[in-house]
Each structure stands twice: as structure tokens, then as C-alpha cells.
Design a protein around this motif. Sequence first.
Motif: not given
Length: 211
Positions: A151-153, A175-178, A195-197
Motif C-alpha cells: 500500500q502507498e502508506a 516507484i512503489a515496490p509492488v 526510502l524507508p518502509a
Amino acid sequence: MNSEDRGLSAGLLFEPIIEGILSDGYGVTDNFLMPDEVTALANRLHERRKAGQFRAAGVGNQNVTVADTIRGDEILWIEEAAATSEEAAFLQRITDFVEYVNQTCYLGLREHEFHYALYPPGTFYKRHLDQFRSDPRRKLSVICYLNSDWQEADGGQLAIYLPDSDEATEQQIRIAPVGGRLVCFESGRLEHEVLPATRERLSVTGWLKTA
């Protein structure tokens, strides 16, 4: 599936990546891996980590050092000789991609190397370039994500920095790690960071290299 069908299938999967690299220096395609393939590789990653096969990633080429202020991921190199069926299938798809790139872009790629990467929550990899000054063989960086229901969050985006035409300014692409998504970009040109997750972030990451 005959050779013509395989060629058409490869074109549908690989061409968006090629087009993106030629126009912007990076390309993205979803469904490089199907959901069941994502799950299988993610399970294998966790099994290998539980068995103690992972290590903290380092920085540098000749003198590698662990620096958690720069990067916080844990990695395990995937060796073809010891690959499981899931890992071998992934590496074969990469080989197919290399052949397609060489046929369409004439890059002369001859080798590839890949590792699992796991970022614990809150970890990151600061802005960097993948190509070493002492070793220019890395031509394309490749990341394939193994995250389910991202999810984006959750954060954890790959940030790529694109220089504008005047070279004085730049644009940041996130780019999201989908899960199943593959990102490919020029190793010696585009700086990037992870970036941190807020949750574990999983991928298979590697480089396509000239001889």
C-alpha cells in the motif's frame, strides 16, 4: 508455445521496459512475475533467511564495509548452481530479457548477477550510483519486487533522480515496490535511493553486465 508466440509474449512483457530506458533512462513493467511466483520467491527468501544465509549488505567494491547509516538491507546472492526451481525460473526469465535487450538495443550484455534483498522496517539505502568507477561493466540495474498487497502508506519507494535537459535541475520519480513489478535503469547514469518502509520490503536485485 512456438517460437513466434514466445517472441510475441516477450515483446509484450519486455518492450515497455526498453521504451522507457530509451526515452528516460529507466523502464517499468508490472506482472514480470505472477502473484504465485512472487509468493514462491518470497517464501524461499524467508526460508533462506531463517536458515541464517543472509548477511548485512555492504558498500564499496574492492574494500566492502557495512555502513548502516548508508544502507540497512540484508542480502543473499543467488547462485545458479544451487538455485531452487523458483529461482531458476526467475533467472531464466532474466536470460530471456537479456537476449531481447541485445537483439533490440545491441548493448552486448553477457553476464548477470542477482541477490535477494530484505529491508527491515525503517531501513533505507541512501542516494547512490550502481556503477563502480573501477568497474564499468554494470550497464543495467534490475529490481523485481516480492511484496504482497503493498500500500502507498507502507512507503519504501524507489526514488530515481532524472537530470533535466539543462543538467542544472533534476526530477525525482518515485516507484512503489509492488509485487511482481520490475524496474530497470541505466546503472552508470541514474542515481537513486530506497526510502524507508513501515514493513519488510523484499526484492530480487541485480545487474546486467558486459563481459
